[in-house]
Design a protein around this motif. Sequence first.
Motif, PDB file in Angstrom:
ATOM      1  N   GLN A  35       0.838  -1.206   0.000  1.00 29.41           N
ATOM      2  CA  GLN A  35       0.000   0.000   0.000  1.00 29.41           C
ATOM      3  C   GLN A  35       0.868   1.249   0.000  1.00 29.41           C
ATOM      4  O   GLN A  35       0.620   2.184  -0.745  1.00 29.41           O
ATOM      5  CB  GLN A  35      -0.888  -0.013   1.250  1.00 29.41           C
ATOM      6  CG  GLN A  35      -2.068   0.917   1.174  1.00 29.41           C
ATOM      7  CD  GLN A  35      -3.260   0.274   0.487  1.00 29.41           C
ATOM      8  OE1 GLN A  35      -3.156  -0.237  -0.623  1.00 29.41           O
ATOM      9  NE2 GLN A  35      -4.388   0.304   1.153  1.00 29.41           N
ATOM     10  N   GLY A  82       0.142  -2.062   8.855  1.00 32.46           N
ATOM     11  CA  GLY A  82      -0.451  -3.204   8.203  1.00 32.46           C
ATOM     12  C   GLY A  82      -0.944  -3.102   6.779  1.00 32.46           C
ATOM     13  O   GLY A  82      -0.540  -3.922   5.952  1.00 32.46           O
ATOM     14  N   PRO A  83      -1.792  -2.159   6.428  1.00 33.18           N
ATOM     15  CA  PRO A  83      -2.698  -2.342   5.301  1.00 33.18           C
ATOM     16  C   PRO A  83      -1.986  -2.713   4.006  1.00 33.18           C
ATOM     17  O   PRO A  83      -1.006  -2.104   3.629  1.00 33.18           O
ATOM     18  CB  PRO A  83      -3.378  -0.980   5.164  1.00 33.18           C
ATOM     19  CG  PRO A  83      -2.461  -0.023   5.823  1.00 33.18           C
ATOM     20  CD  PRO A  83      -1.807  -0.795   6.928  1.00 33.18           C
ATOM     21  N   GLY A  84      -2.516  -3.701   3.370  1.00 33.42           N
ATOM     22  CA  GLY A  84      -1.968  -4.076   2.077  1.00 33.42           C
ATOM     23  C   GLY A  84      -0.858  -5.097   2.142  1.00 33.42           C
ATOM     24  O   GLY A  84      -0.520  -5.700   1.138  1.00 33.42           O
ATOM     25  N   ASN A  85      -0.311  -5.307   3.311  1.00 34.10           N
ATOM     26  CA  ASN A  85       0.800  -6.235   3.396  1.00 34.10           C
ATOM     27  C   ASN A  85       0.377  -7.670   3.700  1.00 34.10           C
ATOM     28  O   ASN A  85       0.934  -8.602   3.152  1.00 34.10           O
ATOM     29  CB  ASN A  85       1.791  -5.769   4.453  1.00 34.10           C
ATOM     30  CG  ASN A  85       2.733  -4.747   3.886  1.00 34.10           C
ATOM     31  OD1 ASN A  85       2.305  -3.893   3.119  1.00 34.10           O
ATOM     32  ND2 ASN A  85       3.985  -4.865   4.214  1.00 34.10           N
ATOM     33  N   ALA A  86      -0.558  -7.799   4.591  1.00 30.44           N
ATOM     34  CA  ALA A  86      -1.074  -9.124   4.887  1.00 30.44           C
ATOM     35  C   ALA A  86      -1.590  -9.741   3.586  1.00 30.44           C
ATOM     36  O   ALA A  86      -1.379 -10.923   3.319  1.00 30.44           O
ATOM     37  CB  ALA A  86      -2.182  -9.052   5.923  1.00 30.44           C
ATOM     38  N   ARG A  88       1.474 -10.473  13.478  1.00 28.94           N
ATOM     39  CA  ARG A  88       2.301  -9.326  13.825  1.00 28.94           C
ATOM     40  C   ARG A  88       2.739  -9.350  15.278  1.00 28.94           C
ATOM     41  O   ARG A  88       1.971  -9.703  16.163  1.00 28.94           O
ATOM     42  CB  ARG A  88       1.539  -8.030  13.589  1.00 28.94           C
ATOM     43  CG  ARG A  88       1.150  -7.815  12.171  1.00 28.94           C
ATOM     44  CD  ARG A  88       2.252  -7.150  11.375  1.00 28.94           C
ATOM     45  NE  ARG A  88       1.991  -7.310   9.960  1.00 28.94           N
ATOM     46  CZ  ARG A  88       1.077  -6.615   9.282  1.00 28.94           C
ATOM     47  NH1 ARG A  88       0.384  -5.706   9.890  1.00 28.94           N
ATOM     48  NH2 ARG A  88       0.893  -6.838   8.011  1.00 28.94           N
TER      49      ARG A  88
END
Lengths: 217, 217
Positions: free
Chosen positions: A31, A111-115, A172
């Motif tokens: 992201q 976090g966003p977009g990595n998981a 995480r």
Amino acid sequence: MTPARISKPAAQRRDDILDAAQRLFTTKGVQATSVEDILQDVGIAKGTLYYHFRSKDEILQGIITRTTERVAVKARQVADRPDPVITRFLGVLAAMRVDAPELALAETLHGPGNAEFHVLSIVEMVRAITPILAEVVEQGVAEGSFSTEHPQDMVEILLTSMGMLLDDGIFRGEADQIPRRTAALISAAETLLGCRPGALATAAHDMRIAGATGGAR
Amino acid sequence: MTPARISKPAAQRRDDILDAAQRLFTTKGVQATSVEDILQDVGIAKGTLYYHFRSKDEILQGIITRTTERVAVKARQVADRPDPVITRFLGVLAAMRVDAPELALAETLHGPGNAEFHVLSIVEMVRAITPILAEVVEQGVAEGSFSTEHPQDMVEILLTSMGMLLDDGIFRGEADQIPRRTAALISAAETLLGCRPGALATAAHDMRIAGATGGAR
DNA sequence: CCATACCGACCGACGGTCGGTCGGTGGCGG
DNA sequence: CCGCCACCGACCGACCGTCGGTCGGTATGG
């Protein structure tokens, strides 16, 4: 003054883009990496990128596919070697992590977009590696070192939980749990595949696979 | 003509937003749902939403937390009932899926941003449910219906693979595999937890848990 | 000369911000 | 007991910067 337009065969440019994107995605997150960032890193214009890829998402997909293919090739090689079944079993698992350090590394941050990235990788890995590893297990069953009625199913379960539990981009802030989980997964593999208890653990230890020494917990 | 400003206690408004967002996220996907969409659905202005939440991502996190808490409560209740261990074991698993149909439903379409949603849910579920379920297993070990040295570890592995393999938002286009995988997971649970082979499968069948009839494969 | 690769100005949508508004409530002087 | 007002939490929506993606056009090399 203009830095002279350089033209490359499409395949090579594609790889350049994939390389840059992979480095950036794993460094700062999907992201958080803008298309602009990739452009700058590769040294091309926007139109060029969108000449080779339909979307940012397709780039991500491309990275995953490429990496999975590489891992699958290596896994296939290991699986076909004239080694003991247990060695090859662990070798295939090692191939997954060794060849994809770029996918597992860095980006501890937000976090966003990595998981998303990680989970897509895991899914593709499971899809690609399950049949290869199941084959090894079946050979183990045939020769008596393993014992299970559902090799494919058990391998699928093992690979999925391995992928998830050992990826600190997914669970995480639990990186410290990885040694414990590694041991637990090896123990689970022994149980599920019905091999001599401790056989995988000791072999893993001999092969210097991380955190694979003792019993779980 | 102005539709008269309506003020609510913050907690209630927060829930309204969460409700709307959850419906939209699961219907059309997280990425594909704009903040504007949520605004329109709730009937509030942008500033109001950002008065209650710091970001779109925090809304997503809120949905997951809320759902996880609800499931954990239900799981706790089931785990504490005076039923046989095996019944309670399966009951806890059922609580996870029954209470969260909203999370599993719909949005078969395109990927980006949705796997994220699912995987975050799974991680939180595993974190929340593992201790509860492990407790049940420990009781089973004590009374002799289960037998394992690492209840917590094995439960963690089982829950993780369950969450992944039974979620068609993650393994896209493999919804038809779910019955097979359900059976495989039950079989794996029997092996890992060391209970009488088929015990879980038959109990699951009696409790009418989907696809839990035969052996795997 | 024509296909292939490349360029970069441009666009619309989106997430997020900010200064300001509204309505209810509690305290206080009359 | 009433009416006024200060205060505050909830709410509003115009506005902004960024970003993914498009498009018409240009250089390259076979």
